[in-house]
Scaffold this motif. Structure first.
Motif, PDB file in Angstrom:
ATOM      1  N   LEU A  23       1.450   2.112  17.576  1.00  0.00           N
ATOM      2  CA  LEU A  23       2.757   2.340  18.198  1.00  0.00           C
ATOM      3  C   LEU A  23       2.711   3.546  19.137  1.00  0.00           C
ATOM      4  N   THR A  24       3.306   3.380  20.338  1.00  0.00           N
ATOM      5  CA  THR A  24       3.401   4.509  21.268  1.00  0.00           C
ATOM      6  C   THR A  24       4.833   4.558  21.801  1.00  0.00           C
ATOM      7  N   GLU A  25       5.073   5.524  22.681  1.00  0.00           N
ATOM      8  CA  GLU A  25       6.370   5.628  23.342  1.00  0.00           C
ATOM      9  C   GLU A  25       6.688   4.367  24.147  1.00  0.00           C
ATOM     10  N   ARG A  26       5.625   3.683  24.571  1.00  0.00           N
ATOM     11  CA  ARG A  26       5.820   2.537  25.473  1.00  0.00           C
ATOM     12  C   ARG A  26       5.909   1.206  24.737  1.00  0.00           C
ATOM     13  N   THR A  27       5.738   1.238  23.448  1.00  0.00           N
ATOM     14  CA  THR A  27       5.801  -0.029  22.701  1.00  0.00           C
ATOM     15  C   THR A  27       7.202  -0.619  22.780  1.00  0.00           C
ATOM     16  N   ARG A  28       7.301  -1.857  23.252  1.00  0.00           N
ATOM     17  CA  ARG A  28       8.604  -2.527  23.309  1.00  0.00           C
ATOM     18  C   ARG A  28       8.729  -3.607  22.244  1.00  0.00           C
ATOM     19  N   VAL A  29       7.582  -4.247  21.975  1.00  0.00           N
ATOM     20  CA  VAL A  29       7.609  -5.407  21.088  1.00  0.00           C
ATOM     21  C   VAL A  29       6.439  -5.333  20.108  1.00  0.00           C
ATOM     22  N   VAL A  30       6.710  -5.730  18.876  1.00  0.00           N
ATOM     23  CA  VAL A  30       5.643  -5.908  17.882  1.00  0.00           C
ATOM     24  C   VAL A  30       5.680  -7.372  17.451  1.00  0.00           C
ATOM     25  N   ILE A  31       4.553  -8.036  17.590  1.00  0.00           N
ATOM     26  CA  ILE A  31       4.495  -9.433  17.155  1.00  0.00           C
ATOM     27  C   ILE A  31       3.899  -9.502  15.748  1.00  0.00           C
ATOM     28  N   LEU A  32       4.586 -10.209  14.884  1.00  0.00           N
ATOM     29  CA  LEU A  32       4.097 -10.375  13.511  1.00  0.00           C
ATOM     30  C   LEU A  32       3.807 -11.854  13.269  1.00  0.00           C
ATOM     31  N   PRO A  33       2.527 -12.237  13.297  1.00  0.00           N
ATOM     32  CA  PRO A  33       2.168 -13.665  13.252  1.00  0.00           C
ATOM     33  C   PRO A  33       1.714 -14.114  11.858  1.00  0.00           C
ATOM     34  N   PHE A  34       2.650 -14.182  10.932  1.00  0.00           N
ATOM     35  CA  PHE A  34       2.291 -14.574   9.561  1.00  0.00           C
ATOM     36  C   PHE A  34       3.263 -15.620   9.025  1.00  0.00           C
ATOM     37  N   PRO A  35       2.760 -16.610   8.272  1.00  0.00           N
ATOM     38  CA  PRO A  35       1.363 -16.959   7.985  1.00  0.00           C
ATOM     39  C   PRO A  35       0.591 -17.191   9.286  1.00  0.00           C
ATOM     40  N   ASN A  36      -0.676 -16.837   9.252  1.00  0.00           N
ATOM     41  CA  ASN A  36      -1.422 -16.671  10.483  1.00  0.00           C
ATOM     42  C   ASN A  36      -2.309 -17.867  10.851  1.00  0.00           C
ATOM     43  N   ASN A  37      -2.250 -18.211  12.105  1.00  0.00           N
ATOM     44  CA  ASN A  37      -3.243 -19.052  12.752  1.00  0.00           C
ATOM     45  C   ASN A  37      -4.116 -18.095  13.544  1.00  0.00           C
ATOM     46  N   PRO A  38      -5.386 -18.006  13.336  1.00  0.00           N
ATOM     47  CA  PRO A  38      -6.308 -18.926  12.665  1.00  0.00           C
ATOM     48  C   PRO A  38      -6.754 -18.545  11.256  1.00  0.00           C
ATOM     49  N   THR A  39      -6.340 -17.392  10.734  1.00  0.00           N
ATOM     50  CA  THR A  39      -6.992 -16.926   9.497  1.00  0.00           C
ATOM     51  C   THR A  39      -6.396 -17.561   8.244  1.00  0.00           C
ATOM     52  N   GLY A  40      -5.140 -18.011   8.316  1.00  0.00           N
ATOM     53  CA  GLY A  40      -4.469 -18.506   7.113  1.00  0.00           C
ATOM     54  C   GLY A  40      -3.922 -17.371   6.258  1.00  0.00           C
ATOM     55  N   ALA A  41      -3.973 -16.148   6.767  1.00  0.00           N
ATOM     56  CA  ALA A  41      -3.492 -15.001   5.988  1.00  0.00           C
ATOM     57  C   ALA A  41      -1.977 -15.031   5.853  1.00  0.00           C
ATOM     58  N   VAL A  42      -1.492 -14.578   4.718  1.00  0.00           N
ATOM     59  CA  VAL A  42      -0.049 -14.363   4.537  1.00  0.00           C
ATOM     60  C   VAL A  42       0.150 -12.885   4.177  1.00  0.00           C
ATOM     61  N   MET A  43       1.343 -12.378   4.457  1.00  0.00           N
ATOM     62  CA  MET A  43       1.643 -10.986   4.099  1.00  0.00           C
ATOM     63  C   MET A  43       2.085 -10.939   2.640  1.00  0.00           C
ATOM     64  N   ARG A  44       1.821  -9.795   2.011  1.00  0.00           N
ATOM     65  CA  ARG A  44       2.320  -9.590   0.654  1.00  0.00           C
ATOM     66  C   ARG A  44       3.560  -8.724   0.713  1.00  0.00           C
ATOM     67  N   ALA A  45       4.443  -8.913  -0.264  1.00  0.00           N
ATOM     68  CA  ALA A  45       5.712  -8.182  -0.263  1.00  0.00           C
ATOM     69  C   ALA A  45       5.497  -6.675  -0.136  1.00  0.00           C
ATOM     70  N   GLU A  46       4.516  -6.131  -0.853  1.00  0.00           N
ATOM     71  CA  GLU A  46       4.363  -4.661  -0.821  1.00  0.00           C
ATOM     72  C   GLU A  46       3.958  -4.165   0.565  1.00  0.00           C
ATOM     73  N   ASP A  47       3.109  -4.930   1.259  1.00  0.00           N
ATOM     74  CA  ASP A  47       2.732  -4.546   2.618  1.00  0.00           C
ATOM     75  C   ASP A  47       3.903  -4.733   3.580  1.00  0.00           C
ATOM     76  N   GLN A  48       4.646  -5.821   3.364  1.00  0.00           N
ATOM     77  CA  GLN A  48       5.791  -6.081   4.244  1.00  0.00           C
ATOM     78  C   GLN A  48       6.773  -4.924   4.175  1.00  0.00           C
ATOM     79  N   ARG A  49       7.031  -4.482   2.967  1.00  0.00           N
ATOM     80  CA  ARG A  49       7.959  -3.357   2.736  1.00  0.00           C
ATOM     81  C   ARG A  49       7.528  -2.147   3.573  1.00  0.00           C
ATOM     82  N   LYS A  50       6.221  -1.855   3.533  1.00  0.00           N
ATOM     83  CA  LYS A  50       5.727  -0.669   4.265  1.00  0.00           C
ATOM     84  C   LYS A  50       5.801  -0.884   5.778  1.00  0.00           C
ATOM     85  N   ILE A  51       5.536  -2.107   6.207  1.00  0.00           N
ATOM     86  CA  ILE A  51       5.653  -2.417   7.646  1.00  0.00           C
ATOM     87  C   ILE A  51       7.112  -2.210   8.089  1.00  0.00           C
TER      88      ILE A  51
END
Lengths: 389, 163
Positions: free
Chosen positions: A161-189
């Motif tokens: 993150l910087t002063e210039r960040t306008r958008v954060v994309i959160l691509p989960f569940p993810n293509n191509p990895t199949g990763a999903v976020m866990r509640a504890e990580d989501q909370r911190k995000i």
């Protein structure tokens, strides 16, 4: 006149897709098994197809309102509230788009421009970076790691993150990895983002295809609800890729901005597809769940197949992709995929197609029949043992 | 029933030839667990057979199928079960259901030709004590049976590569 020079630099300089050559190779090949497909093998459930046909018979062949039929938006509102525990006003906070892809595009066009930064975790769907670059904004890539099970870590996000960040994309569940976020990580995000002046685009198109408990939407955290654009659609869960229908939900200021672009660029989503989508939300829950159980069984077969072949394979808990590491073969992703196709006629996608950090991995889709998966895994097993270092 | 048991049934209903090894892999169970579960389902008569679905129309063998509507008089103390048994014991009877509505039993008969089926109805079913009337409907074409569409084009027309 040099026509190339007439193309604006952000488009002209976009590198061609690295996967073109695989199409060419594939065209000269018979009985290849493709694990490179990015869509369900199921045909759209009949009730949905029938509703589309019926709407045509009735002569519903005109435009709808720009953001989509209000009845469909009401249904989407109820569906999202029931499934993901977040409320949207169907009148002002939902736009029905031409697939989730359009939603990604118009969200980025509404938000980002030259000088802005868009944070994109990779490996991920190629359109995020492409659409970002077309706006003139700068993509800032966060490299997701296998040791983190390809989840986004809050520290990584904090650093990007910087002063210039306008958008954060959160691509989960993810293509191509199949990763999903866990509640504890989501909370911190959420804690990292809640006090920042950034907009979150949460692409949750694979939300229904999760295999480890219920999907939790980023939009369901009240602290970031108003700065999150929730993107979803019918393609994956309802096997409706060719209908091209998706939607975005968010605060009315954001959705109204997106709808401005949508109304000039698209007018409205295809009417037939809107009627079909309405039926999907009406009556197809059981069929979706049956498809999910089926994917889950195939997922286990494929993960085991790669591991038996001696490749390390992180266990994906979402979407319909497996993302094994091929580093132990000493080949690059591209070499591996090309050789595998030429020698064993199995098509997979090099991880690098989803970002440079995908090097050392390949993507394989299990949206395919057991027979094809089993045969492909036999061939991959043979291939890896032949090339083992 | 556990969800794993239900999934085993779901798999076997679609493919009776799925091996215990395959099922174990699909459901993240051990081979022994799957074997035990299937044994239990068989003992409990949840699984009652492993048939092959055949479209005889595509074979050289001539067969006809008929659906017979039977009206019968139920017997005191035994309801319809006794008369139903006297009917379903015939090997020509492929299926037999007790129905609600304007008739009582549906009997599905298979035979070599229409004459054979008609004779079976006339000589074996109609004269049975308790049978009030029969109505025979011959099947002209089977489109779908046990959830399988007979003339499905299962061609995969997806783009082979899509990110």
């Amino acid at each position: 006149m040099n026509l190339q020079e007439m193309i604006k630099p952000t488009v002209r300089n976009m590198p061609p897709s690295g996967i073109r050559k695989y199409f060419d190779l594939l065209n000269e090949m018979k009985d290849a098994i493709s694990l490179g497909v990015g869509e369900p093998d199921f045909v759209t459930p009949w009730a949905i197809r029938e509703a589309g046909i019926y709407s045509l018979e009735k002569g519903h062949t005109h435009y709808s309102s720009n953001p989509g039929f209000i009845e469909l938006r009401r249904q989407i509102s109820r569906y999202v509230a029931r499934k993901y525990n977040v409320e949207y006003d169907p009148k002002t906070e939902i736009v029905v788009t031409v697939g989730a892809s359009e939603a990604i595009d118009i969200a980025l066009r509404a938000l980002a421009g030259p000088g802005d930064e868009v944070i994109i975790p990779e490996p991920s769907f190629v359109a995020y970076k492409g659409c970002t670059m077309f706006t003139g904004a700068t993509p800032v890539v966060i490299e997701l790691k296998e040791e983190d099970e390809f989840r986004l870590k809050p520290e990584q996000l904090e650093k990007a993150l910087t002063e210039r960040t306008r958008v954060v994309i959160l691509p989960f569940p993810n293509n191509p990895t199949g990763a999903v976020m866990r509640a504890e990580d989501q909370r911190k995000i959420v804690d990292v983002l809640k006090d920042r002046d950034v907009i979150i685009i949460s692409d949750e198109i694979y939300a229904e295809l999760t295999y480890s408990g219920k999907h939790i939407s980023f939009a369901s955290y009240p602290e970031i609800r108003d700065k999150t654009i929730l993107i979803n659609g019918f393609s994956k869960a309802f096997a409706m890729t060719g209908w091209r229908i998706g939607y975005a939900c968010g605060h009315h200021v954001l959705i109204e901005a997106m709808n401005k672009i949508h109304q000039y660029a698209i007018m409205c989503s295809p009417t037939t597809a809107q009627y079909a989508a309405s039926e999907a939300l009406n009556s197809c829950e059981d069929e979706v769940q049956a498809m999910v159980r089926e994917y889950n069984r195939r997922r286990r077969v494929m993960v085991k197949g790669f591991r038996d072949a001696g490749l390390s394979c992180f266990e994906p808990m979402g979407a319909f992709y497996v993302f094994p590491s091929i580093k132990s073969t000493g080949m690059t992703s591209d070499e591996f995929c090309e050789k595998l196709l030429m020698e064993e006629k199995v098509l997979t996608v090099p991880g690098t197609a989803f970002g440079a950090c995908g090097e050392g991995y390949i993507r394989a889709t299990y949206a395919n029949s057991y027979e094809n998966i089993a045969e492909a895994m036999r061939r991959i097993n043979r291939f890896v043992s032949r090339h083992r270092k | 029933m556990s969800s794993k048991m239900e999934e085993i049934l779901e798999i076997l209903e679609k493919n009776a030839r799925a091996s215990v090894e395959e099922i174990a892999l699909m459901l993240d169970m051990s081979v022994e667990e799957v074997q035990a579960a299937i044994r239990k389902l068989e003992e409990d008569k949840v699984i009652v057979g492993y048939n092959t679905l055949i479209n005889w129309d595509n074979s050289n063998k001539e067969t006809v199928t008929a659906l017979i509507e039977l009206r019968v008089t139920p017997q005191r103390g035994q309801g319809f079960d006794k008369i139903a048994e006297r009917i379903y014991r015939y090997p020509q009877v492929k299926a037999c259901y007790l129905m609600s509505g304007s008739f009582d039993l549906t009997v599905i008969i298979e035979g070599k030709n229409m004459k054979e089926v008609a004779l079976f109805v006339a000589e074996k079913l109609a004269p049975l004590e308790g049978v009030v009337s029969t109505s025979t409907h011959f099947v002209l074409k089977k489109y779908k049976n046990d959830g399988v569409i007979f003339e499905e084009n299962g061609k995969d027309d997806r783009e082979a590569l899509r990110l």
